[in-house]
Design a protein around this motif. Sequence first.
Motif, PDB file in Angstrom:
ATOM      1  N   GLY A  76      12.615 -15.521  -8.491  1.00  0.00           N
ATOM      2  CA  GLY A  76      12.487 -16.130  -7.091  1.00  0.00           C
ATOM      3  C   GLY A  76      12.369 -14.851  -6.047  1.00  0.00           C
ATOM      4  N   ILE A  77      12.432 -13.630  -6.510  1.00  0.00           N
ATOM      5  CA  ILE A  77      12.179 -12.661  -5.324  1.00  0.00           C
ATOM      6  C   ILE A  77      10.816 -12.310  -5.257  1.00  0.00           C
ATOM      7  CG2 ILE A  77      12.589 -10.426  -4.578  1.00  0.00           C
ATOM      8  CD1 ILE A  77      15.351 -10.805  -6.239  1.00  0.00           C
ATOM      9  N   LEU A  78      10.055 -12.291  -4.170  1.00  0.00           N
ATOM     10  CA  LEU A  78       8.824 -12.085  -3.826  1.00  0.00           C
ATOM     11  C   LEU A  78       8.381 -10.590  -3.746  1.00  0.00           C
ATOM     12  CD1 LEU A  78       7.633 -14.732  -1.102  1.00  0.00           C
ATOM     13  CD2 LEU A  78       7.669 -15.015  -3.667  1.00  0.00           C
ATOM     14  N   HIS A  79       7.375 -10.221  -4.099  1.00  0.00           N
ATOM     15  CA  HIS A  79       6.735  -8.931  -4.288  1.00  0.00           C
ATOM     16  C   HIS A  79       5.746  -8.567  -3.080  1.00  0.00           C
ATOM     17  CE1 HIS A  79       9.456  -7.454  -7.604  1.00  0.00           C
ATOM     18  NE2 HIS A  79       8.913  -8.671  -8.109  1.00  0.00           N
ATOM     19  N   SER A  80       5.419  -7.499  -2.370  1.00  0.00           N
ATOM     20  CA  SER A  80       4.256  -7.328  -1.612  1.00  0.00           C
ATOM     21  C   SER A  80       3.936  -5.826  -1.616  1.00  0.00           C
ATOM     22  CB  SER A  80       4.613  -7.989  -0.124  1.00  0.00           C
ATOM     23  OG  SER A  80       3.509  -7.566   0.636  1.00  0.00           O
ATOM     24  N   VAL A  81       3.214  -5.399  -0.807  1.00  0.00           N
ATOM     25  CA  VAL A  81       2.787  -4.075  -0.815  1.00  0.00           C
ATOM     26  C   VAL A  81       2.519  -3.404   0.477  1.00  0.00           C
ATOM     27  CG1 VAL A  81       0.910  -2.464  -1.447  1.00  0.00           C
ATOM     28  CG2 VAL A  81       1.472  -4.230  -2.984  1.00  0.00           C
ATOM     29  N   ALA A  82       3.034  -2.544   0.960  1.00  0.00           N
ATOM     30  CA  ALA A  82       2.758  -1.567   2.247  1.00  0.00           C
ATOM     31  C   ALA A  82       2.287   0.043   1.672  1.00  0.00           C
ATOM     32  CB  ALA A  82       3.921  -1.308   2.815  1.00  0.00           C
ATOM     33  N   VAL A  94       8.986  -4.954  -0.868  1.00  0.00           N
ATOM     34  CA  VAL A  94       7.808  -4.363  -0.539  1.00  0.00           C
ATOM     35  C   VAL A  94       7.721  -2.987  -1.218  1.00  0.00           C
ATOM     36  CG1 VAL A  94       6.284  -3.559   1.416  1.00  0.00           C
ATOM     37  CG2 VAL A  94       7.822  -5.562   1.523  1.00  0.00           C
ATOM     38  N   TRP A  95       6.521  -2.663  -1.723  1.00  0.00           N
ATOM     39  CA  TRP A  95       6.530  -1.560  -2.712  1.00  0.00           C
ATOM     40  C   TRP A  95       5.214  -0.594  -2.041  1.00  0.00           C
ATOM     41  CZ3 TRP A  95       8.309  -0.529  -7.737  1.00  0.00           C
ATOM     42  CH2 TRP A  95       9.170  -1.923  -8.320  1.00  0.00           C
ATOM     43  N   ASP A  96       5.407   0.445  -2.109  1.00  0.00           N
ATOM     44  CA  ASP A  96       4.411   1.783  -2.024  1.00  0.00           C
ATOM     45  C   ASP A  96       4.080   1.811  -3.340  1.00  0.00           C
ATOM     46  OD1 ASP A  96       2.983   4.114  -1.093  1.00  0.00           O
ATOM     47  OD2 ASP A  96       4.281   5.146  -2.330  1.00  0.00           O
ATOM     48  N   LEU A  97       2.519   2.330  -3.299  1.00  0.00           N
ATOM     49  CA  LEU A  97       1.790   2.388  -4.580  1.00  0.00           C
ATOM     50  C   LEU A  97       1.832   3.716  -5.251  1.00  0.00           C
ATOM     51  CD1 LEU A  97      -1.318  -0.011  -3.642  1.00  0.00           C
ATOM     52  CD2 LEU A  97       0.838  -0.591  -4.917  1.00  0.00           C
ATOM     53  N   ASP A  98       1.082   4.807  -4.355  1.00  0.00           N
ATOM     54  CA  ASP A  98       1.128   6.079  -4.990  1.00  0.00           C
ATOM     55  C   ASP A  98       2.417   6.678  -5.319  1.00  0.00           C
ATOM     56  OD1 ASP A  98      -1.767   5.901  -4.818  1.00  0.00           O
ATOM     57  OD2 ASP A  98      -1.637   6.901  -3.060  1.00  0.00           O
ATOM     58  N   ASN A  99       2.576   7.068  -6.587  1.00  0.00           N
ATOM     59  CA  ASN A  99       3.932   7.592  -7.147  1.00  0.00           C
ATOM     60  C   ASN A  99       5.047   6.879  -6.775  1.00  0.00           C
ATOM     61  OD1 ASN A  99       2.649  10.352  -7.831  1.00  0.00           O
ATOM     62  ND2 ASN A  99       2.400  10.574  -5.649  1.00  0.00           N
ATOM     63  N   THR A 100       4.922   5.656  -6.880  1.00  0.00           N
ATOM     64  CA  THR A 100       5.963   4.517  -6.663  1.00  0.00           C
ATOM     65  C   THR A 100       5.568   3.520  -7.791  1.00  0.00           C
ATOM     66  OG1 THR A 100       6.344   5.119  -4.597  1.00  0.00           O
ATOM     67  CG2 THR A 100       7.250   3.131  -5.202  1.00  0.00           C
ATOM     68  N   VAL A 101       4.508   2.802  -7.531  1.00  0.00           N
ATOM     69  CA  VAL A 101       4.291   1.620  -8.634  1.00  0.00           C
ATOM     70  C   VAL A 101       3.551   2.686  -9.887  1.00  0.00           C
ATOM     71  CG1 VAL A 101       2.619  -0.130  -9.131  1.00  0.00           C
ATOM     72  CG2 VAL A 101       4.148  -0.160  -7.301  1.00  0.00           C
ATOM     73  N   TRP A 102       2.572   3.471  -9.348  1.00  0.00           N
ATOM     74  CA  TRP A 102       2.107   4.284 -10.490  1.00  0.00           C
ATOM     75  C   TRP A 102       2.356   5.741 -10.302  1.00  0.00           C
ATOM     76  CZ3 TRP A 102      -1.895   0.796  -7.971  1.00  0.00           C
ATOM     77  CH2 TRP A 102      -2.551   1.521  -6.717  1.00  0.00           C
ATOM     78  N   GLU A 103       2.156   6.693 -11.081  1.00  0.00           N
ATOM     79  CA  GLU A 103       2.218   7.859 -11.022  1.00  0.00           C
ATOM     80  C   GLU A 103       0.634   8.551 -10.789  1.00  0.00           C
ATOM     81  OE1 GLU A 103       3.652   9.326 -14.611  1.00  0.00           O
ATOM     82  OE2 GLU A 103       5.694   8.695 -14.482  1.00  0.00           O
ATOM     83  N   ASP A 161      -1.458 -10.255  -9.397  1.00  0.00           N
ATOM     84  CA  ASP A 161      -0.962 -11.481  -9.342  1.00  0.00           C
ATOM     85  C   ASP A 161       0.320 -11.657  -8.708  1.00  0.00           C
ATOM     86  OD1 ASP A 161      -3.635 -12.486  -9.920  1.00  0.00           O
ATOM     87  OD2 ASP A 161      -2.851 -13.194 -11.753  1.00  0.00           O
ATOM     88  N   TYR A 162       1.032 -10.753  -8.928  1.00  0.00           N
ATOM     89  CA  TYR A 162       2.550 -10.648  -8.395  1.00  0.00           C
ATOM     90  C   TYR A 162       2.707 -10.374  -7.245  1.00  0.00           C
ATOM     91  CZ  TYR A 162       4.132 -10.873 -13.495  1.00  0.00           C
ATOM     92  OH  TYR A 162       4.204 -11.189 -14.631  1.00  0.00           O
ATOM     93  N   PHE A 163       1.698  -9.868  -6.393  1.00  0.00           N
ATOM     94  CA  PHE A 163       2.013  -9.375  -4.840  1.00  0.00           C
ATOM     95  C   PHE A 163       1.364 -10.042  -4.008  1.00  0.00           C
ATOM     96  CE2 PHE A 163       2.417  -5.450  -7.538  1.00  0.00           C
ATOM     97  CZ  PHE A 163       3.457  -5.028  -7.233  1.00  0.00           C
ATOM     98  N   VAL A 164       2.036 -10.576  -2.829  1.00  0.00           N
ATOM     99  CA  VAL A 164       1.675 -11.432  -1.928  1.00  0.00           C
ATOM    100  C   VAL A 164       1.535 -10.803  -0.683  1.00  0.00           C
ATOM    101  CG1 VAL A 164       2.950 -13.555  -3.140  1.00  0.00           C
ATOM    102  CG2 VAL A 164       4.054 -12.571  -1.197  1.00  0.00           C
ATOM    103  N   LEU A 165       0.577 -11.055   0.339  1.00  0.00           N
ATOM    104  CA  LEU A 165       0.389 -10.643   1.594  1.00  0.00           C
ATOM    105  C   LEU A 165       0.515  -8.988   1.506  1.00  0.00           C
ATOM    106  CD1 LEU A 165       2.820 -12.996   3.438  1.00  0.00           C
ATOM    107  CD2 LEU A 165       0.570 -13.285   3.337  1.00  0.00           C
ATOM    108  N   PRO A 166      -0.445  -8.425   0.638  1.00  0.00           N
ATOM    109  CA  PRO A 166      -0.369  -7.042   0.692  1.00  0.00           C
ATOM    110  C   PRO A 166      -0.881  -6.292   1.882  1.00  0.00           C
ATOM    111  CG  PRO A 166      -2.064  -7.846  -0.563  1.00  0.00           C
ATOM    112  CD  PRO A 166      -1.335  -9.089  -0.221  1.00  0.00           C
ATOM    113  N   ARG A 167      -0.328  -5.248   2.385  1.00  0.00           N
ATOM    114  CA  ARG A 167      -0.761  -4.477   3.656  1.00  0.00           C
ATOM    115  C   ARG A 167      -1.291  -3.152   3.083  1.00  0.00           C
ATOM    116  NH1 ARG A 167      -0.235  -9.235   5.170  1.00  0.00           N
ATOM    117  NH2 ARG A 167       0.164  -9.686   7.296  1.00  0.00           N
ATOM    118  N   ILE A 168      -2.477  -3.116   2.818  1.00  0.00           N
ATOM    119  CA  ILE A 168      -2.920  -1.661   2.504  1.00  0.00           C
ATOM    120  C   ILE A 168      -4.148  -1.028   3.230  1.00  0.00           C
ATOM    121  CG2 ILE A 168      -4.146  -0.566   0.301  1.00  0.00           C
ATOM    122  CD1 ILE A 168      -3.166  -2.994  -1.443  1.00  0.00           C
ATOM    123  N   GLY A 169      -3.653  -0.245   3.768  1.00  0.00           N
ATOM    124  CA  GLY A 169      -4.705   0.547   4.985  1.00  0.00           C
ATOM    125  C   GLY A 169      -3.719   1.884   5.357  1.00  0.00           C
ATOM    126  N   PHE A 170      -3.736   2.066   6.743  1.00  0.00           N
ATOM    127  CA  PHE A 170      -3.260   3.632   7.264  1.00  0.00           C
ATOM    128  C   PHE A 170      -2.479   3.415   8.422  1.00  0.00           C
ATOM    129  CE2 PHE A 170      -7.010   3.916   4.756  1.00  0.00           C
ATOM    130  CZ  PHE A 170      -6.497   5.185   3.998  1.00  0.00           C
TER     131      PHE A 170
END
Length: 352
Positions: A45-51, A10-19, A70-79
């Motif tokens: 076979g390892i899945l990726h998601s977002v928090a 599970v990936w964070d986005l700001d300053n983690t996936v992108w700068e 397309d690589y990210f399943v079940l993303p949780r983007i909110g607060f």
Amino acid sequence: MEPVTVKCLVWDLDNTVWEGTLLEGDEPRLRPGVRETVEELDARGILHSVASRNDHEMAWAQLEKLGLADYFVLPRIGFGRKSDAVREIAAELSFALGAMAFVDDQPAERAEVAYHLPEVRCYTHEQAAALSGLPEFTPAVVTSDSRRRRAMYQASFRRDAVRAAFDGPDEEFLRSLELRVRIAAGSPGDLDRVEELTRRTSQMNATGVHYSDAALRELLDDPAHEVLVTSIDDRFGPYGAVGVMLVEKHPGAWHLRLLATSCRVVSLGAGAVIINWLTDRAARAGAHLIADFRRTPRNRMMEIAYRFAGFTDDDCACRAAIRPGDDGIERLHLVAARQDPPSTMRLETALR
């Protein structure tokens, strides 16, 4: 001890996936090594998601712009809390928390996840580019289905959404799926998944016997045996390899030593389709079909499938051609195939 392999990162986005920080008006740039890590782990076979604490529409549009959405399943983007997001993703995927991992640039966010979900492994943004080199991100075996795991999950999510909105009988819904069943001779590339099916399938395994990779490879090279693999797909995408049959051929008799199907396709009626296909194939070859069955605490459904297809444990002269079985294995033989109603599946086979 070998570390438990991560199944979902599970990936964070700001300053983690992108700068940069999207909501502050920055024009994000992909961090070095992130794309390579995402693509390599996906191939294993390892899945990726977002928090991520972000506006969903803006963040998802940015992922699409970067070619990663397309690589990210079940993303949780909110607060909300990120620990809640990781827990929800794991629950929806039916993964244990110990199979989840989380990467974030903020120490406070990693600490919050680690506090509430101590089983989840946490990593810094600086480690992201090197994750594919860690043992916990390196499965011992990568099967053909592993490489399609994301596609199978995405197809499953679309299928489930349509099923939830469908107002009609189950059979009508199954017909709407345009199910296709393919039965083909196993190849060396299939064996990892076949071995996994014999090991992990319990409810729909006729004997509970586990065949090792080495044993299966020997049988592939034996002209008296067939290792047959069943795969299914529908209009939403693949289910992957979902069944295996091991058939030993004798003059006048075919011995079905193993039949195992994934529990994921029980509701589709796959077991009956497979048994009926083999029954018809044996009849056209002039062979009497005999099947092994051994009761286990969980495979009552398989016995019902055999009995319903017309198998019985009555005496049969053809059994003399087959070597004695292991303790607890019954030899069922086909007395008379029963006529099933039309299937909701289209059967394709590469076998004569």
